[in-house]
Design an enzyme around this catalytic site. Structure first.
Site, PDB file in Angstrom:
ATOM      1  N   ASP A  18      14.273  -0.211  13.170  1.00  9.48           N
ATOM      2  CA  ASP A  18      15.203   0.720  12.088  1.00  9.48           C
ATOM      3  C   ASP A  18      16.604  -0.072  11.762  1.00  9.48           C
ATOM      4  OD1 ASP A  18      13.553   3.007  12.557  1.00  9.48           O
ATOM      5  OD2 ASP A  18      14.334   3.160  14.407  1.00  9.48           O
TER       6      ASP A  18
ATOM      7  N   HIS B 131     -13.038 -11.035 -11.762  1.00 11.61           N
ATOM      8  CA  HIS B 131     -11.549 -11.516 -11.538  1.00 11.61           C
ATOM      9  C   HIS B 131     -11.737 -12.865 -10.859  1.00 11.61           C
ATOM     10  CE1 HIS B 131      -7.881 -10.380  -9.869  1.00 11.61           C
ATOM     11  NE2 HIS B 131      -8.269 -10.893  -8.628  1.00 11.61           N
TER      12      HIS B 131
ATOM     13  N   ARG C  31      -4.997  -7.748 -18.032  1.00  5.93           N
ATOM     14  CA  ARG C  31      -4.405  -6.707 -16.855  1.00  5.93           C
ATOM     15  C   ARG C  31      -3.326  -7.314 -15.907  1.00  5.93           C
ATOM     16  NH1 ARG C  31     -10.078  -8.144 -15.176  1.00  5.93           N
ATOM     17  NH2 ARG C  31      -9.820  -8.926 -13.358  1.00  5.93           N
TER      18      ARG C  31
ATOM     19  N   ARG D  10     -15.859 -10.903  -3.508  1.00  6.56           N
ATOM     20  CA  ARG D  10     -15.377  -9.573  -3.163  1.00  6.56           C
ATOM     21  C   ARG D  10     -16.294  -8.444  -3.612  1.00  6.56           C
ATOM     22  NH1 ARG D  10      -9.102  -8.641  -4.355  1.00  6.56           N
ATOM     23  NH2 ARG D  10      -9.848  -8.269  -6.249  1.00  6.56           N
TER      24      ARG D  10
ATOM     25  N   LYS E 217      -1.435  -0.177  -9.157  1.00  2.40           N
ATOM     26  CA  LYS E 217      -1.825   0.106  -7.827  1.00  2.40           C
ATOM     27  C   LYS E 217      -1.014  -0.169  -6.740  1.00  2.40           C
ATOM     28  CE  LYS E 217      -3.715  -4.439  -7.270  1.00  2.40           C
ATOM     29  NZ  LYS E 217      -4.869  -5.245  -6.788  1.00  2.40           N
TER      30      LYS E 217
ATOM     31  N   TYR F 152      16.011  -7.605  21.024  1.00  4.79           N
ATOM     32  CA  TYR F 152      14.894  -7.577  21.923  1.00  4.79           C
ATOM     33  C   TYR F 152      14.573  -9.349  22.270  1.00  4.79           C
ATOM     34  CZ  TYR F 152      13.932  -2.788  21.149  1.00  4.79           C
ATOM     35  OH  TYR F 152      14.122  -1.488  21.049  1.00  4.79           O
TER      36      TYR F 152
END
Length: 375
Positions: A317, A167, A223, A135, A37, A268
């Site tokens: 960046d 889980h 898993r 969950r 995932k 900054y």
């Protein structure tokens, strides 16, 4: 290799090593599902899936339907389990692309059944039981008397209950007490189902941490996720006892060098000011690439085998580093943000510790604009 300003190198050899190591640690009766995932935890789902299947994985796990469709479109035929919820509008695509949904409530099962009936197809599903994660999943009476729930679901047309899983919330913690409590609840549940002749063929509970440290959690399938990528699922785990190879390195280039006088401030907010003349290098990586701004003024990078501290706030960046005292540094040189350079190494876990988070967030946070270069 095409030249890039910033890039992530992915070692398929490391992933293969990790899969083989995890496969060897898995109980012989259990198959291995490779969890890919979030674009293979930022490493590239397709190449990770291909490597995992070649090294002993039998199936793939994703969080969302779109991730499963991308794998099918890329030519993968292995079973793909979708852990997360699917909308009613998704169900026909789940059937079309032969994806296996997770069922976590009776309403969820009814929606899938109704749509499957309209297509004349039978859809394999895995039932999610919430034994303590809080969950998704069946709770309450479904845990204490699971046979009634499974019998009801098994009677729905269009569904074939292929698996059942839970889980673990604390398998990555030194104290395994709660994880063992969850496993006892899940094992009792499976025993009740077996007594009634309702136990699905595939029961699974083990994530990376449980696979490594709780062999009683292996059941019919494990898993692993984060461990496949060479990241220890818990900082308390002994890297020597269970050696994994980090698969991802993050690198960039120096784009400008300058010497600044004492009193000169950087970036900054002027959060860093030079106390003495300093050699500052600007590098072409920032939080827009997934290099977290929270590392500003706290983390280090590697230049020519030496550590160089970040100076001032990380920009979208660009970032600035202090290379004072590192000889022969020039624009175009490679800088390692995650990975090894000479004898020095910076792990994703190190950056996570600096930020007070977990390595999962570091590697999955790398942006799509960062090219993945496969080694």
């Amino acid at each position: 290799m095409d030249e890039h300003l910033v890039w992530a190198e992915i070692s398929l050899e490391a992933i293969a090593h990790n899969i083989r190591t995890l496969r060897k640690a898995t109980s012989p009766q259990a198959s291995l599902m490779a969890v890919v995932k979030a674009d293979g935890y930022g490493h590239g789902a397709a190449q990770v899936a291909r490597t995992a299947l070649a090294c002993g994985a039998a199936s793939l796990g994703v969080a969302r339907m779109e991730e499963g469709i991308a794998l099918r479109t890329a030519g993968f035929a292995a079973p793909i389990l979708v852990f997360g919820p699917c909308l009613s509008s998704h169900i026909k695509d789940m059937i079309r692309y032969r994806l296996t949904p997770s069922v976590y409530s009776t309403d969820d099962a009814l929606r899938i059944s109704e749509t499957a009936m309209t297509t004349g197809k039978v859809l394999p599903v895995h039932i999610k039981m919430d034994t303590g994660m809080g969950r998704l999943g069946f709770t309450g009476q479904s845990l204490s008397a699971p046979a009634a729930t499974l019998r009801k679901l098994a009677a729905l047309p269009g569904l074939r209950i292929q698996g059942i899983y839970t889980h673990l919330a604390t398998a990555d913690q030194p104290d395994k007490g709660f994880a063992l409590t969850q496993l006892r609840l899940f094992s009792n549940l499976l025993h009740q189902l077996e007594t009634e002749g309702l136990r699905p063929p595939i029961a699974h509970a083990a994530n990376s941490a449980a696979l490594i440290s709780l062999p009683e959690s292996h059941y019919d399938m494990v898993r692993p996720g984060i461990a496949m990528y060479g990241i220890q699922p818990a900082s308390s785990m002994d890297k020597e006892v269970f050696p994994l190879k980090p698969a991802l390195s993050l690198k960039t280039k120096i784009v400008q060098m300058k010497t600044v006088p004492a009193g000169f401030s950087i970036s900054y907010g002027r959060t860093w000011t030079a106390r003495k003349p300093s050699s500052i290098a600007t590098i072409a990586c920032g939080y827009g690439d997934g290099f977290p701004r929270l590392l500003s003024n706290t983390a280090e990078v590697l230049v020519a085998g030496h550590r160089a501290p970040l100076r001032g706030r990380i920009c979208m960046d660009l970032s600035m580093i202090d290379v004072s005292g590192i000889p022969h540094v020039r624009p175009g040189d490679t800088v390692t943000l995650i990975g090894r350079d000479g004898r020095e190494e910076i792990l994703a876990e190190n950056l996570a510790d600096t930020m007070g988070t977990i390595a999962y967030e570091i590697v999955t946070g790398l942006m799509p604009r960062v090219p993945r270069v496969i080694l």
